[in-house]
Design a protein around this motif. Structure first.
Motif, PDB file in Angstrom:
ATOM      1  N   ASP A  88       0.821  -1.069  -0.003  1.00 41.19           N
ATOM      2  CA  ASP A  88       0.008  -0.059   0.000  1.00 41.19           C
ATOM      3  C   ASP A  88       0.868   1.129   0.029  1.00 41.19           C
ATOM      4  O   ASP A  88       2.058   1.265   0.533  1.00 41.19           O
ATOM      5  N   PRO A  91       1.553   5.109   4.427  1.00 44.15           N
ATOM      6  CA  PRO A  91       2.263   4.467   5.572  1.00 44.15           C
ATOM      7  C   PRO A  91       1.424   4.027   6.598  1.00 44.15           C
ATOM      8  O   PRO A  91       1.702   2.998   7.253  1.00 44.15           O
ATOM      9  N   VAL A  94      -0.090   0.476   6.057  1.00 43.73           N
ATOM     10  CA  VAL A  94       1.116  -0.577   6.201  1.00 43.73           C
ATOM     11  C   VAL A  94       1.547  -0.840   7.454  1.00 43.73           C
ATOM     12  O   VAL A  94       1.611  -1.934   8.095  1.00 43.73           O
ATOM     13  N   GLN A 105       4.607  -3.906   2.888  1.00 43.76           N
ATOM     14  CA  GLN A 105       5.578  -3.095   2.600  1.00 43.76           C
ATOM     15  C   GLN A 105       4.870  -1.967   2.142  1.00 43.76           C
ATOM     16  O   GLN A 105       3.688  -1.957   1.216  1.00 43.76           O
ATOM     17  N   CYS A 106       5.403  -0.791   2.098  1.00 48.23           N
ATOM     18  CA  CYS A 106       4.794   0.674   1.859  1.00 48.23           C
ATOM     19  C   CYS A 106       5.495   0.808   0.486  1.00 48.23           C
ATOM     20  O   CYS A 106       6.371   1.408   0.170  1.00 48.23           O
ATOM     21  N   ARG A 107       4.644   0.399  -0.752  1.00 48.61           N
ATOM     22  CA  ARG A 107       5.245   0.544  -2.134  1.00 48.61           C
ATOM     23  C   ARG A 107       3.990   0.512  -3.121  1.00 48.61           C
ATOM     24  O   ARG A 107       2.756   0.158  -2.600  1.00 48.61           O
TER      25      ARG A 107
END
Length: 242
Positions: A88, A91, A94, A105-107
């Motif tokens: 996602d 932040p 996540v 993961q924050c992506r």
């Protein structure tokens, strides 16, 4: 014209982040044309619903949950012994997923990701077919992430709609987050995209008011290997993570 009334309020946090922090604060998706839809934050932060379980029973690991939010699906799959990673761009989403026992993961889905081409199931739930505002580009990217026998499980709009728009998150007081491209897509429009990309619809179903499609390459098994059986190997992690 930008005025004090419609300028984003820099003194306030993103309404989506605040809603996820509390798990119940109201938040809305506002479209540039003025339409506003209340987001089901309470459902995203609760245990999976019956409709969610129809998705989960079609998941074969490893699973990539795109736009996982607070992670109810990937966390529930992990509890069942199915390896699932959530991603996602928010932040707070996540952080909540990890704090509650999930893996995330924050992506962005368009960023380089672990295990590309090795995911057996990819989830686009909760309208996440709208991510990026270009469903064709999103489905093409997701097709590159799954294995040759992998399946995309996609939640679509219950209406026959195909719309690209600009949107933002908003609270009850009109404070809003930054704008982003978004899309709404019904089943007929998604079928046209799959045909164009050489994919096929291997399953389609409804649960209450929610509608879903399973997409795969020719020769892949229907519906994410249909419904997961006890003999399926569901705990395998992507090769890039071994």
């Amino acid at each position: 014209m930008t005025t004090e009334e419609n300028r984003p309020h820099s003194g306030h946090e993103d309404p989506y982040a605040l809603a996820l922090q509390s798990g119940r604060a109201p938040a809305y998706l506002r479209l540039a044309d003025g339409r506003r839809t209340r987001l089901p934050v309470h459902r995203w932060c609760a245990q999976p619903t019956r409709a969610d379980r129809t998705l989960m029973e079609r998941c074969v690991g490893p699973v990539l949950d795109v736009g996982c939010g607070p992670g109810r699906l990937c966390r529930a799959l992990l509890r069942q012994g199915v390896f699932a990673l959530g991603i996602d761009v928010a932040p707070h989403a996540v952080a909540r997923t990890i704090a509650l026992g999930g893996t995330a993961q924050c992506r962005s889905v368009f960023d380089p990701l672990p295990g590309e081409g090795d995911w057996q199931t990819l989830l686009l739930a909760d309208g996440n077919i709208g991510i990026g505002g270009d469903p064709h580009a999103l489905v093409r990217r997701c097709a590159h992430l799954i294995s040759p026998m992998g399946v995309l499980l996609v939640e679509v709009d219950d209406n026959d709609v195909e719309e690209r728009c600009t949107a933002w998150f908003e609270d009850t007081h009109g404070h809003r987050g930054p704008p982003f491209p978004w899309a709404r897509l019904g089943a007929p429009a998604l079928r046209r995209i799959t045909d164009d990309l050489g994919l096929s619809v291997t399953d389609q179903w409804k649960s209450g008011p929610r509608s879903f499609l399973a997409l795969g390459r020719p020769g892949s098994s229907p519906g994410g290997r249909a419904r997961r059986g006890e003999s399926d190997v569901v705990t395998r992690t992507p090769a890039a993570w071994r």
